[in-house]
Scaffold this motif. Sequence first.
Motif, PDB file in Angstrom:
ATOM      1  N   GLU A 193      21.471  57.988  58.356  1.00  0.00           N
ATOM      2  CA  GLU A 193      20.306  57.353  58.993  1.00  0.00           C
ATOM      3  C   GLU A 193      19.218  57.146  57.955  1.00  0.00           C
ATOM      4  O   GLU A 193      18.230  57.868  57.878  1.00  0.00           O
ATOM      5  CB  GLU A 193      19.829  58.205  60.166  1.00  0.00           C
ATOM      6  CG  GLU A 193      20.897  58.271  61.251  1.00  0.00           C
ATOM      7  CD  GLU A 193      20.383  58.782  62.576  1.00  0.00           C
ATOM      8  OE1 GLU A 193      19.228  59.225  62.659  1.00  0.00           O
ATOM      9  OE2 GLU A 193      21.169  58.735  63.539  1.00  0.00           O
ATOM     10  N   LYS A 196      16.075  52.009  59.804  1.00  0.00           N
ATOM     11  CA  LYS A 196      16.566  51.176  60.917  1.00  0.00           C
ATOM     12  C   LYS A 196      17.120  49.856  60.392  1.00  0.00           C
ATOM     13  O   LYS A 196      16.571  49.274  59.449  1.00  0.00           O
ATOM     14  CB  LYS A 196      15.414  50.879  61.870  1.00  0.00           C
ATOM     15  CG  LYS A 196      15.126  52.020  62.822  1.00  0.00           C
ATOM     16  CD  LYS A 196      14.101  51.569  63.839  1.00  0.00           C
ATOM     17  CE  LYS A 196      13.783  52.646  64.821  1.00  0.00           C
ATOM     18  NZ  LYS A 196      12.541  52.360  65.551  1.00  0.00           N
ATOM     19  N   GLY A 204      21.240  49.923  65.131  1.00  0.00           N
ATOM     20  CA  GLY A 204      20.977  51.347  64.889  1.00  0.00           C
ATOM     21  C   GLY A 204      20.381  51.550  63.513  1.00  0.00           C
ATOM     22  O   GLY A 204      19.433  50.861  63.137  1.00  0.00           O
TER      23      GLY A 204
END
Length: 217
Positions: A193, A196, A204
């Motif tokens: 992650e 974005k 995601g």
Amino acid sequence: MRNTVLSAHKGTGSKEKVAFYNSWAESYEEDVAMLEYRAPFLAAECIASHFTREKERAVILDVACGTGLVSRNLKKMGFCHFVGVDGSEKMLSLAKETGLYQELKHCMLCEDPLPVQDELYDVVVIVGALSDGNVAVEIIKELWHATKPGGYVCMTTRGNVDNLEYKAELERVIQAMEEEKKWSRVAVSVVDEWEKAVSEHECGYIPGVVYLYQKAF
Ligand SMILES: C[S@@+](CC[C@H](N)C(=O)[O-])C[C@H]1O[C@@H](n2cnc3c(N)ncnc32)[C@H](O)[C@@H]1O
């Protein structure tokens, strides 16, 4: 904001790219916060956790420093001496306002030589600029030259589909320098992650990587 970030990723000439960053500078931090852009923190954390000497004495070269997010994170982790380089005058003037940098230098990376002394810096860091359409992979050799023997080079790149070719080329050059014993791998951290996603074919979060290498003594 989505279109602005897509423009940042788009392949243009370096003059156009820097003109784009000049126009983005004022709202850059607000926009990247919305994107949950964590690369400056992740790179700083990686450097701080592997740096074994006195952090207060270390001199850091922050390449493509932008508004100063990387040095700001490093300051919170105990580092104090920063020199910044960027091609965007507007980014440099915002970096100056932070009061963090001892020196800020204008440079069009890969066009002008890096305007710093060889083998002076304990850490050379480049975050958010090694990607398709931004700074060419060739810059790595200059980062290596600026680093002290035994010092560290920290680099980041994105691992999303649009940047995979660039990432493969970056890793090829990093590995070739390792085989030539110019540096050794300290940490390579893959982060799922990273930030974005903004492009239409991704959703995601997109992944990214922090690379930390130590220059040979
Ligand atoms: C995404 S920002 C990253 C800024 C900062 N390192 C961060 O993580 O927030 C990319 C920076 O690279 C600079 N840049 C991009 N291409 C460049 C080039 N060819 N020469 C000099 N600077 C460049 C831009 O001006 C911009 O400040």
